[in-house]
Design a protein around this motif. Structure first.
Motif, short mmCIF file in Angstrom:
data_model
loop_
_atom_site.label_atom_id
_atom_site.label_comp_id
_atom_site.label_asym_id
_atom_site.label_seq_id
_atom_site.Cartn_x
_atom_site.Cartn_y
_atom_site.Cartn_z
N MET A 192 1.33 -12.26 3.11
CA MET A 192 0.32 -12.58 3.91
C MET A 192 0.22 -12.23 5.00
O MET A 192 1.02 -11.11 4.82
N TYR A 193 -0.63 -11.91 5.64
CA TYR A 193 -1.11 -10.88 6.74
C TYR A 193 -0.32 -11.73 7.90
O TYR A 193 -0.93 -12.55 8.23
N ILE A 194 0.36 -10.83 8.85
CA ILE A 194 1.06 -11.12 9.83
C ILE A 194 0.38 -10.82 11.28
O ILE A 194 -0.02 -11.35 12.30
N CYS A 195 -0.26 -9.39 10.94
CA CYS A 195 -0.81 -8.55 12.23
C CYS A 195 -1.80 -8.47 11.08
O CYS A 195 -2.58 -7.92 10.48
N ILE A 196 -2.98 -9.04 12.18
CA ILE A 196 -4.24 -9.11 12.07
C ILE A 196 -4.51 -7.40 12.33
O ILE A 196 -5.69 -6.72 11.92
N CYS A 197 -4.48 -7.16 13.69
CA CYS A 197 -4.90 -6.27 14.33
C CYS A 197 -4.31 -4.64 13.75
O CYS A 197 -5.70 -3.66 13.35
N HIS A 198 -3.33 -4.63 13.10
CA HIS A 198 -3.41 -4.00 12.24
C HIS A 198 -3.00 -3.41 11.10
O HIS A 198 -2.20 -3.33 10.19
N GLY A 199 -3.10 -5.00 10.34
CA GLY A 199 -3.08 -5.29 9.05
C GLY A 199 -1.94 -5.18 8.35
O GLY A 199 -1.50 -4.84 7.24
N VAL A 200 -0.56 -5.98 8.72
CA VAL A 200 0.39 -5.71 8.21
C VAL A 200 0.78 -7.25 7.91
O VAL A 200 0.31 -7.85 8.28
N THR A 201 1.34 -7.01 7.01
CA THR A 201 1.78 -8.40 6.06
C THR A 201 3.51 -8.46 5.72
O THR A 201 3.82 -7.74 6.81
N ASP A 202 3.69 -9.01 5.34
CA ASP A 202 5.26 -9.37 5.39
C ASP A 202 5.97 -9.20 4.40
O ASP A 202 7.17 -8.49 4.82
N LYS A 203 5.61 -8.64 3.70
CA LYS A 203 5.67 -7.52 2.79
C LYS A 203 6.29 -6.52 2.96
O LYS A 203 7.01 -5.48 2.99
N LYS A 204 5.44 -5.35 4.59
CA LYS A 204 5.39 -4.47 5.10
C LYS A 204 6.17 -4.81 5.42
O LYS A 204 7.27 -4.45 6.27
N ILE A 205 6.76 -5.60 6.22
CA ILE A 205 7.59 -6.03 7.37
C ILE A 205 9.43 -6.36 7.16
O ILE A 205 10.03 -5.42 7.06
#
Length: 64
Positions: free
Chosen positions: A1-14
């Motif tokens: 799921m996208y957490i940060c739309i501004c930078h395209g960061v997903t929960d997996k990336k975090i």
């Protein structure tokens, strides 16, 4: 799921960033840009960070 739309960061990336050593919101912001634009993602990112850090501590205590 996208957490940060501004930078395209997903929960997996975090989660990957935390696994690679991020231990604070400042670390996540430096590595992924989370919270550096509009800030709407901060609450979700903090929740993921806290949950992952608790998991890390639990695993560490079980090993010790």
């Amino acid at each position: 799921m996208y957490i940060c739309i501004c930078h395209g960061v997903t929960d997996k990336k975090i989660a990957e960033s935390i696994d690679d050593g991020a231990r604070s919101m400042r670390d996540l912001s430096k590595q992924l840009g989370v919270g550096s634009q509009c800030g709407k993602c901060c609450n979700c990112a903090k929740k993921i960070l806290n949950e992952k850090l608790i998991d890390i501590v639990d695993v560490t205590e079980q090993v010790a």
